[in-house]
Design an enzyme around this catalytic site. Structure first.
Site, PDB file in Angstrom:
ATOM      1  N   GLU A 205     -49.472  41.229  57.409  1.00  0.00           N
ATOM      2  CA  GLU A 205     -50.877  41.624  57.385  1.00  0.00           C
ATOM      3  C   GLU A 205     -51.619  41.072  56.175  1.00  0.00           C
ATOM      4  OE1 GLU A 205     -51.087  45.845  57.969  1.00  0.00           O
ATOM      5  OE2 GLU A 205     -50.115  45.743  59.927  1.00  0.00           O
ATOM      6  N   LYS A 334     -56.711  52.456  68.126  1.00  0.00           N
ATOM      7  CA  LYS A 334     -56.048  51.207  68.513  1.00  0.00           C
ATOM      8  C   LYS A 334     -56.058  51.137  70.042  1.00  0.00           C
ATOM      9  CE  LYS A 334     -52.802  51.047  64.588  1.00  0.00           C
ATOM     10  NZ  LYS A 334     -51.378  51.239  64.187  1.00  0.00           N
TER      11      LYS A 334
END
EC number: 4.2.1.11
Length: 419
Positions: A205, A334
């Site tokens: 990430e 999400k």
């Protein structure tokens, strides 16, 4: 007369995500020739209640998912108005007919659902965020930048998965983002000085993974970087603990920093950290079934946004439990966890009605598509998590937010945010 919005073709394509793993891209084309696509992201740390992906050969291909799109979903959606998001998503759910989307695959379904939304907005000549928000004037969300990685996202011994900076007290998103980038650069220099340049390589990430073993070591590094960069009192701190990942269910203990802690001891551990550092955000502090422990911690930390990710998995069923127990102030959003855009809207609407903060989030396995940035603005998300300001699949989201702010003059959520 042919409806120019009717779906003419749905096509699946196997592509590669940011971790070098296969994922699926779905294209939808209307009878008028308008086409767009949706990509399915994938997480490394997953809640057990998430929609199930369809993968083959130990996850090395998504050929079956592509076939499902081309031979099952394509004929099923043929002729449906692409603007009818609810009808499209319900049909996908009905064909699948499982609670966890395991027949068609959560990855297959969410890519199709996103493709429908993007194609509809394109056919109407609207920006995706405007198509979602309607006449309302949304704001640009506050970024939560994961700059030190631990847990399943790293090769060090840190148990906490993400150490985050939160740039709040700025007038614009651009000011906030570039201040956060200053801190990121300062941290890089500090890690180079203390541990060597080799430890400034970035993880999935975009965050750094220095050879740390203790939670406070990571927090000290970030706190020092914030102060050295000159942003004390403007940039705050946060953590995604991913508590399920260091919970030993047999011992009923959390294994962290070389200790075995029971839930109450872990709660005290977090209380001490919040006293020592300017922590305003704490995600998944306990394992995913601990609604009562979340509630106890939120009650003791009224100024901190305790947030549920694995606790809720963007699923209205579990959100209702959290609301009843007052488990958290914040919810992670999400879309791929639940499988369709329509179900995600149901989730965010219920959270909003109960005055909860929305935190729209990427996954560790992403693509260069910036849909999630548009989505976060469109649903009026308070925060957005898309990683560190590094790696193309992360920066594409930040660049989209900068573009939206510049082009449409939207205000920054942090300008009005009070702790």
């Amino acid at each position: 007369m042919i409806n120019r919005f009717s779906i003419e073709k749905v096509k699946g394509l196997e592509i590669v995500d940011s971790r070098g793993n296969p994922t699926i891209r779905v294209f939808i084309r209307t009878s008028d020739g308008v086409e767009s696509f949706g990509d399915a992201p994938a997480g490394a740390s997953k809640g057990t209640r998430e929609a199930v992906e369809v993968r083959d050969e130990n996850g090395l291909t998504v050929k079956r998912a592509v076939d499902i799109v081309n031979y099952i979903i394509d004929p099923a959606l043929h002729g449906i108005d692409v603007r009818e998001q609810g009808i499209i998503d319900k049909l996908l759910k009905d064909i699948d007919s499982t609670e966890n989307k395991s027949k068609l695959g959560g990855n297959t379904i969410i890519a199709t659902s996103i493709a429908a939304l993007k194609t509809a907005s394109k056919a109407l000549g609207l920006e995706v965020f405007k198509y979602i928000s309607g006449p309302r004037l949304p704001k640009i969300p506050i970024p939560l930048l994961n700059i030190i990685n631990g847990g399943l996202h790293a090769g060090n011994k840190l148990k906490i998965q993400e150490f985050i900076i939160v740039p709040i007290k700025f007038n614009t998103f651009k000011e906030a983002l570039f201040a956060a980038i200053d801190v990121y650069r300062t941290l890089k220099g500090l890690i180079t000085e203390r541990y060597g340049k080799i430890y400034t390589a970035v993880g999935d990430e975009g965050g750094f993974s220095p050879p740390l073993e203790d939670t406070r070591e990571a927090l000290d590094l970030i706190y020092t970087s914030i102060n050295n960069a000159g942003y004390e009192g403007k940039i705050y701190m946060g953590m995604d603990a991913a508590g399920s990942d260091f919970y030993d269910s047999k011992k009923e203990k959390y294994i962290i920093d070389g200790r075995e802690l029971d839930p109450n001891q872990l709660l005290e551990f977090y209380l001490d950290l919040v006293k020592q550092y300017p922590i305003v955000y704490l995600e998944d502090p306990f394992e995913e079934n601990s609604f009562d422990m979340f509630s106890q911690l939120q009650n003791k930390l009224s100024s901190t946004i305790i947030t549920g990710d694995d606790l809720y998995t963007t699923n209205i069923k579990y959100l209702k439990i959290g609301i009843e127990k007052r488990s958290t102030k914040g919810v992670i959003v999400k879309p791929n966890q639940v499988g369709t855009i329509s179900e995600t809207f149901e989730f965010t609407n219920l959270a909003r009605r109960n005055s909860m903060k929305l935190i729209t989030s990427h996954r560790s396995g992403e693509t260069e598509d910036n849909f999630i940035a548009d989505f976060a603005v469109g649903i009026e998300s308070d925060f957005i998590k898309v990683g560190a300001p590094a790696r193309g699949e992360r920066t594409s989201k930040y660049n989209k937010l900068l573009e939206i702010e510049n082009k449409f003059g939207l205000e920054y959520e942090g300008k009005y945010f009070y702790l």
